[in-house]
Design a protein around this motif. Structure first.
Motif, short mmCIF file in Angstrom:
data_model
loop_
_atom_site.label_atom_id
_atom_site.label_comp_id
_atom_site.label_asym_id
_atom_site.label_seq_id
_atom_site.Cartn_x
_atom_site.Cartn_y
_atom_site.Cartn_z
N GLU A 158 0.83 -1.20 0.00
CA GLU A 158 0.00 0.00 0.00
C GLU A 158 0.87 1.25 0.00
OE1 GLU A 158 -3.60 -0.29 2.77
OE2 GLU A 158 -2.34 -1.96 3.38
N GLU A 174 0.61 3.96 1.47
CA GLU A 174 0.82 4.51 2.82
C GLU A 174 2.06 3.90 3.51
OE1 GLU A 174 -2.76 4.30 5.19
OE2 GLU A 174 -1.72 5.04 6.98
N ASP A 175 2.43 2.70 3.09
CA ASP A 175 3.59 2.05 3.71
C ASP A 175 4.91 2.49 3.10
OD1 ASP A 175 2.05 0.58 5.52
OD2 ASP A 175 1.63 -0.95 4.02
N PHE A 176 4.86 3.20 1.98
CA PHE A 176 6.08 3.73 1.37
C PHE A 176 6.51 5.00 2.12
CE2 PHE A 176 4.77 0.97 -1.97
CZ PHE A 176 5.88 0.72 -2.77
#
Ligand SMILES: [Zn+2]
Lengths: 350, 72
Positions: B9, B11-13
């Motif tokens: 996702e 958001e996890d980067f």
């Protein structure tokens, strides 16, 4: 009795500790930074913890040796960006673990020290301190002795002698149990549904924590392929040992190894070519098996030499070891460990 | 056909407004990376400069707005 540390695999930051920064697909001898000599010691290495680009080795004498990248302060020495042989850290330590760019060391009197970078709570030092280049104590008093610590990419779970679990780091996926927080910035008592004492062991992978015991296996977090397999197979195995790669879990069931999860690069144990083994270990996306005759075989993703030299020519790529590949033959291997595309072997010298 | 190692996702980067890259750890020790403009153009694969692994970025085009806002 003397012990020697051997290794192969990814080494771009000196994380193998062999005196260079080249990847190796043939077993190498790790060395000490102090004198350049081989990593041979009369104190047995009892734990090998690996981050993205760094490695910690704990000896039975409670000394810790470190190598690899310290670009983010993960080695707790702020003198250089990286070292490519093992340097002894100050102090005596009981337990060690490593995440992506951080290290966790538990002191003899039970204080947790951390070093490195953790933008999402990985250091457990609170929201205001996400980076430290020297080993820094977490000012939290655990209600009992810490008996185990495990870290994956960006979360850490410790177990206390009374059975309770505490953790910190990213919690958004549920990897730190039942919480509505996205990040646990400081050590927090974790809720994993059942009474903690019903779990005999636990293991952490990327975005998940798996707990196991007499009541079977419980999965917390996300990893679609693992979750789907667990549901399909209704895992009730009472295993003595479960280990996690980043995106798969590996369950020891008697003398069989059952793998669930991501098999994009042969990570699931190639049971069709199974052989008797007495110990196994996993890295980020590869596994190692120590046979009854003390040889070491590797499987999984081996692009950086961590699974040895590719020997099955009919395959298209040379990075997917969907078979057991022998990386060490000898009668003196006593322990194995895996890191981020790194493989570790401890031998006994007679 | 190339195998996608994992799906991550957005958001996890970690997004770096200077390099305009989204980055995420690769099991080799390096980091997967993809540029924000590439995502805007419909690309959804992040690659690692040190190995052959690739991940698919899970995102909606409207997710990019908050990251573009960081560029100013
Ligand atoms: Zn990579």
């Amino acid at each position: 009795m003397k012990y020697q540390l051997l290794c192969c695999g990814s080494n771009g930051s000196g994380q193998l500790g062999v005196g260079n920064v080249d990847d190796h697909n043939i077993i190498q001898k790790a060395g000490f930074l102090s004198d350049g000599k081989d990593f041979i010691t009369s104190k047995q290495p009892i734990s090998i913890a690996c981050g993205g680009n760094h490695t910690l080795v704990l000896l039975e004498s409670n000394e810790v040796f470190a190598t690899g990248s310290s670009e983010s302060g993960q080695l707790g020495i702020d003198t250089q960006s990286q070292i490519n042989r093992f340097l002894k850290l100050d102090g005596l330590w009981k337990l060690v673990s490593c995440g992506w760019e951080f290290s966790i060391l538990v002191s003899m009197d039970g204080v947790v020290y951390v070093s490195g970078l953790g933008l999402k709570g990985e250091l457990g030092l609170g929201k205001t301190q996400t980076r430290t280049t020297k080993l820094t104590p977490i000012s939290f008093t655990f209600p009992d002795m810490i008996i185990d610590v495990k870290s994956s990419m960006n979360h850490t779970v410790v177990r206390l002698a009374n059975g309770d679990f505490y953790g910190w780091g990213v919690s958004r996926k549920g990897q730190l149990g039942l919480t509505s927080e996205k990040v646990l910035w400081t050590p927090t008592k974790l809720e994993f549904g059942l009474n903690p004492s019903s779990y005999t062991g636990y293991s952490v992978g990327k975005d998940f924590t798996v707990l196991y015991g007499d009541s079977g296996l419980k999965f917390f977090g996300t990893q679609d392929k693992v979750q789907r397999s667990i549901q399909e197979n209704t895992v009730t195995i009472k295993s003595s040992k479960v280990l996690s790669m980043w995106t798969s879990i590996h369950i020891l069931d008697g003398n069989r190894l059952i793998s669930y999860g991501n098999n994009s690069h042969g990570q699931l144990f190639p049971t069709k070519t199974g052989l008797p083994f007495k110990e196994f270990a996993v890295g980020s996306e590869h596994g190692l098996a120590l046979t009854n005759s003390n040889s070491v075989y590797a499987w999984g993703w081996g692009e950086h030499g961590n699974c040895g030299e590719y020997s099955e020519t009919e395959n298209r790529d040379e990075v997917t070891f969907d078979y057991l590949n022998k990386i060490y033959e000898g009668d003196n291997c006593i322990a194995i460990a895996g890191g981020c595309a790194t493989s570790w072997i401890v031998t006994q010298l007679v | 056909m190339e195998t996608i190692y994992d799906e991550i996702e957005i958001e996890d980067f970690t997004f770096d407004p200077i390099t305009q890259l989204f980055q995420y750890p690769c099991p080799c020790g390096d980091k997967f990376a993809v540029g924000i403009d590439d995502l805007q153009d419909g690309e959804d694969i992040a690659i690692c400069p040190s190995c052959s692994l690739m991940v698919r970025v899970v995102f909606d085009p409207e997710d990019l707005k908050e990251y573009y806002d960081q560029l100013d």
